[in-house]
Design a protein around this motif. Structure first.
Motif, PDB file in Angstrom:
ATOM      1  N   ARG A  96      15.440 -40.843  24.649  1.00 56.33           N
ATOM      2  CA  ARG A  96      15.100 -39.567  24.030  1.00 56.33           C
ATOM      3  C   ARG A  96      13.782 -39.061  24.577  1.00 56.33           C
ATOM      4  O   ARG A  96      13.616 -37.873  24.852  1.00 56.33           O
ATOM      5  N   GLN A  98      12.776 -39.484  27.426  1.00 56.98           N
ATOM      6  CA  GLN A  98      13.047 -38.970  28.771  1.00 56.98           C
ATOM      7  C   GLN A  98      13.960 -37.741  28.716  1.00 56.98           C
ATOM      8  O   GLN A  98      14.442 -37.271  29.740  1.00 56.98           O
ATOM      9  N   GLY A  99      14.222 -37.267  27.519  1.00 60.14           N
ATOM     10  CA  GLY A  99      15.056 -36.088  27.365  1.00 60.14           C
ATOM     11  C   GLY A  99      16.546 -36.352  27.462  1.00 60.14           C
ATOM     12  O   GLY A  99      17.332 -35.445  27.699  1.00 60.14           O
ATOM     13  N   LYS A 101      19.973 -37.633  25.577  1.00 61.77           N
ATOM     14  CA  LYS A 101      20.557 -37.956  24.285  1.00 61.77           C
ATOM     15  C   LYS A 101      21.675 -38.973  24.472  1.00 61.77           C
ATOM     16  O   LYS A 101      22.457 -38.878  25.407  1.00 61.77           O
TER      17      LYS A 101
END
Length: 907
Positions: A96, A98-99, A101
């Motif tokens: 998360r 690191q962006g 999902k």
RNA sequence: GGGCGAUUAGCUCAGUUGGUUCAGAGCACCUCGUUUACACCGAGGGGGUCGGGAGUUCGAAUCUCUCAUCGCCCA
């Protein structure tokens, strides 16, 4: 070469650990020797070393090192646990950040990330254990999610399914709305929390009458499918056959009669929500009630609820209460403490949910596990842990184990679905074959089957640990050698999670795996003994944990006090099995825990003492033979005395080891080494300043020192290895870690007692000097009133000399009179001594002292006389005890006589 | 509600089958001591009617009952 006066653990510890590793001393393969095996309780792969680990692993290391010194083939298998929930949560969090999902990833993609994480950050704890000196066989390091261990998990899953022990069922399970998975009962922690009891009235359908129920969870009203009362409750008998209207939802539900309802509790009327409470579910089953699931998986209200859809259950609680108050449905709100279950891992309030999950039937397993301990095949230390174990496993308490988890990080359940059919198999191919056979459709492909998405509970892999780390499911060789393991060392907090289940697994599979003969000879239990360690607690007796921030940093402690110092500190505070209050103080200013410990400091000081005692020996000049006969006599006597003390201690420690009283052994060694060896023996044999020591005595001292290092090695491996090499020039491979543990030999207590008597005299001389402000080392004359006992004692070669030396005396003479001018008298044993005193004697003070002693002795004698004049004592007590009492009385009388004479002498 | 454990020196704890002065250890405290292996040291010392009460026994810190306080496990 001059050695520092300080022992410096830092470089020494790293040096020796590396040396042991280079020499592969911890590496074990089966051979002709007796095996001694321990499997580590695998710490979470995400874990960092904490106090509990240090205690636990220090104990294991002590046991394994001792076995190694005894010449056994010692094997300590290390490893880590994949810890589904904890690790998956960590990986999800990292992604998360690191962006990424989790929901955007496929299972395969997620697993790639998870394994990357594991390779990069996992298992740091194992390196930390090395700092502590843990002598694990690192080549054997295992991981519960590695291929071969996972294969075993699938095999036993299939096996248990075949045996009918694993089933898939619709049950109320503990749902963790944060981790989004089901949990086992053991993973739910109940604590009392402050809350409210809401009294809510429901209208009786078609009447103006109301019935008031009491609930702690008004938000579940929307899922109610009945109102229940006790059939014996006269207040409600008239409601038979009536229905009630649920507020807000305006649904009509039956009023039912069930004995489960407690008449005394609340209003005696219970709202029934079968989808969200285990008890309600059972009531629902009995009365064929509908189940209405009003929550989504994340704990928000579902479409079914019809109100507040998508809002969190606890926010909704407040809103519903407000709404009910407004509509006049709330009768009253009481303060109430109730038990709230929270997820062990996420701390989220667990939501009971009706779901299809996989379960393992526990009835038979529980019986097996109970019998194993009841019969004494598996022994618990301390014994009373049996109570807790028994309580949990008894028929009324044990419940089936929910083993499926809605996670990816773990072993995927080997079950495939085709319509209503379930095929459980080791591989897709087998599942497909089963499906073809069942359906008669030979054209089925694997694409027609859907695999169960869930993984099994982490503990469903760790319960195989004692078998799987030896690859027991693949081949029996190592299993036959190392299994059953000798002892399991673990905290009692995982007794149910792990210990009980390993016992179950051991009895379930190891028989077949070992083969009949080996199983018969060695037994199928996973371990002979279980040593439950206590929990490490802080000053306020709270369990030390990272989340509370009350635990000192393990590595900081090692940095500060050395691995040996910390091991000493951990163990000296840990009597077998009791919880330990670790002494790390809390800074009153910052409220945070300090990385300090008096106990560890004591361990560090002990290292320093050992180091300096050696420095003294090392600095001595050596000659062939002692110049004087008296020296030879003292050295001879001292050696005899210490040899016997040593044997006495070894024998005692063997007994303590058998029952895992390790702190007792450590304290015994501490006293033996510091008091008996350093303070007494070394002082006896130490030559006068700048005088040489004779070779034989020096050799003897080095020999003792060396044996003491071996004895202490399991507890304090680094300092003992260092000393081992300082004591002598060693050939390559002559290391303390593999030296020979001394076997207890016969000893003579008479020898010990004699010198102990002399030590008492020396001690009294010192006391007399201190009391009278005399110099400790001024040479004075000592006289002793002639007696048979003292003549015999002093006739022993070296005895007189040792008193002269250690008492700093100019002479020791017999006296025929019991008063000597210019002396101070004292009594040691039953003899009267007179120490020359070149000072003004304070007669009054002296008298007072003697009178005090006299009073004490008289009281003591009176007590014994009373005892001895009691006929029943003399007749009933064992003769040895009576004799001892008589001896005590005679001694007391002798002392009294001497004291009275002294008093007379003083006028 | 069911069960377990604990209560011993100022603090943290030992004390195994009832019986050697068994009331102990470490830390803390007090006195004295430093060219002598170590001040991370040495010598010596003070300090507890073993939570309260009752009982069993010749004898109880130890066994039994009971009360109190604290901690924990399970529901």
């Amino acid at each position: 070469m001059t050695l520092s006066t300080r022992y410096n653990p830092k470089e020494i510890e790293d040096k020796w650990y590396q040396h042991w590793m280079d020499k592969e001393y911890f590496y074990s393969t089966p051979d002709d020797r007796e095996a001694y095996s321990i499997v580590i309780p695998p710490p979470n792969v995400t874990g960092m070393l904490h106090m509990g680990h240090m205690l636990n692993n220090t104990i294991q290391d002590i046991l394994i090192r001792k076995a190694r010194l005894e010449g056994k083939n010692a094997c300590w298998v290390p490893g880590t646990d994949h810890a589904s929930i904890a690790t998956e949560a960590k990986v999800v969090k990292l992604l998360r950040e690191q962006g990424i999902k989790k929901s955007d990833l496929t299972r395969e993609e997620f697993m790639v990330h998870a394994w990357e994480w594991k390779e990069k950050y996992g298992g740091i704890i194992l390196d930390q254990l090395k700092k502590l000196g843990a002598s694990c066989d690192w080549k054997r390091t295992r991981f519960t999610l590695e291929d071969s261990l996972s294969k075993a998990v699938l095999e036993i899953f299939v096996d248990l399914h075949k045996k009918g022990k694993i089933y898939r069922g619709l049950r109320i399970v503990n749902w963790d709305p944060v981790a989004l998975t089901a949990l086992s009962n053991e993973e739910v922690i109940f604590t009392e929390e402050r809350s409210h009891l809401y009294h809510v009235r429901y209208q009786i359908e078609g009447t103006e009458e109301w019935v008031t129920i009491a609930t702690t969870r008004p938000e579940t009203i929307l899922g109610d499918t009945a109102v229940a009362v006790n059939p014996n409750d006269e207040r409600y008998t008239h409601l038979k056959g009536k229905r009630a209207i649920i507020p807000m939802a305006n649904r009509s539900v039956p009023i039912i009669f069930d004995r489960y309802v407690e008449v005394e509790f609340g209003t005696g009327a219970l709202k029934v929500t079968p989808a969200h409470d285990a008890n309600d579910y059972e009531i629902g089953q009995r009365h064929q009630l509908e189940t209405v699931d009003i929550f989504n998986e994340d704990g928000t209200m579902s479409e079914t609820a019809g109100f507040y859809i998508g809002e969190d259950r606890f926010k909704v609680r407040k809103k519903i209460v407000k709404e009910l108050e407004a509509s006049g449905h709330i009768v009253k709100i009481e303060d109430y403490n109730n038990k709230v279950g929270r997820s062990e891992r996420t701390n989220a309030v667990v939501e009971p949910r009706l779901m299809k999950q996989w379960f393992l039937g526990m009835k038979d397993f529980a019986k097996t596990a109970l019998d194993a301990v009841d019969s004494g095949e598996v022994k618990f230390y301390p014994e009373h842990m049996w109570n807790m174990y028994h309580n949990w496993l008894n028929e009324d308490n044990v419940r089936d184990w929910c083993i499926s988890r809605q996670l990816w990080w773990g072993q995927q359940i080997p079950a495939w679905y085709l319509g209503e059919d379930i095929f459980v198999a080791k591989s897709e191919e087998e599942a497909l074959a089963q499906a073809k056979e069942k359906t008669g459709n030979a054209n089925l492909t694997i694409a027609d089957l859907t695999r169960d998405e869930d993984v099994v509970d982490t503990w469903f892999s760790s319960w195989l640990w004692p078998i799987s780390v030896f690859d027991g499911f693949d081949s029996p060789e190592e299993l036959r050698y190392y299994y059953p393991t000798n002892v399991l060392v673990t905290g009692w907090d995982i007794m149910f999670f792990w210990v009980a289940r390993m016992i179950m697994a051991g009895y379930e599979w190891s028989g077949d795996l070992l083969g009949e003969e080996a199983a018969k000879n060695k037994g199928v239990k996973p371990f002979h003994d279980v040593f439950f360690t206590g929990m490490v607690r802080d000053e306020k007796r709270r369990k030390m944990s990272k989340s509370l921030g009350n635990s000192p940093e393990a590595l900081e402690l090692i940095e500060r006090y050395g691995g040996d110092g910390v091991r000493f500190g951990m163990l000296s505070s840990a009597a077998a099995g009791n919880d330990i209050v670790f002494d790390a103080p809390i800074d009153p200013k910052t409220k945070s825990v300090l990385n300090e410990s008096k106990l560890c400091e004591q361990g560090q000081n002990f290292c320093n003492k050992i180091w300096n005692a050696f420095r003294m020996l090392e600095g001595l000049e050596i000659m062939d033979a002692p110049k004087e006969e008296s020296t030879a006599a003292i050295n001879q006597l001292a050696g005899e005395w210490f040899e016997n003390k040593l044997q006495q201690t070894i024998a005692k420690h063997e007994e303590s080891f058998k029952t895992y009283r390790l702190s007792e052994v450590l304290m015994g060694l501490y006293n033996l080494i510091w008091n008996d060896f350093f303070s007494e023996y070394l002082e006896f044999i130490k030559p006068d300043y700048q005088q040489p020591i004779d070779k034989a005595t020096y050799e003897q001292a080095i020999g003792f020192f060396e044996r003491l290092m071996t004895l202490l090695h399991p507890f304090m491996p680094f300092v003992t290895e260092e000393m081992w090499h300082q004591l002598r020039d060693r050939a390559d491979g002559d290391d303390c870690v593999i030296s020979k543990y001394p076997v207890a030999k016969a000893f003579d207590t008479a020898v010990i007692e004699q010198l102990d008597a002399a030590i008492e005299v020396i001690s009294k001389i010192r006391f007399t000097r201190v009391q009278n402000g005399m110099k400790q080392k001024e040479a004075l004359k000592l006289s002793v009133l002639k007696s048979e006992g003292v003549e015999k004692l002093l006739a022993k070669p070296g005895m007189k000399e040792v008193i002269l030396k250690r008492g700093y005396l100019s002479a020791l003479e017999f006296s025929d009179t019991d008063e000597i001018e210019g002396t101070i008298a004292f009594v040691a044993g039953t003899d009267k001594f007179f120490l020359e005193a070149n000072i003004e004697i304070d007669v009054a003070a002296e008298k007072e002292k003697i009178e005090k002693d006299l009073k004490h002795q008289q009281g003591f004698a009176t007590g014994i006389e009373k005892k001895l004049s009691n006929e029943r004592f003399v007749n009933n007590a064992p003769p040895a005890v009576v004799d001892k009492e008589r001896k005590k009385l005679a001694d007391a009388h002798a002392k009294i006589k001497l004291l009275e004479e002294s008093l007379k002498g003083l006028g």
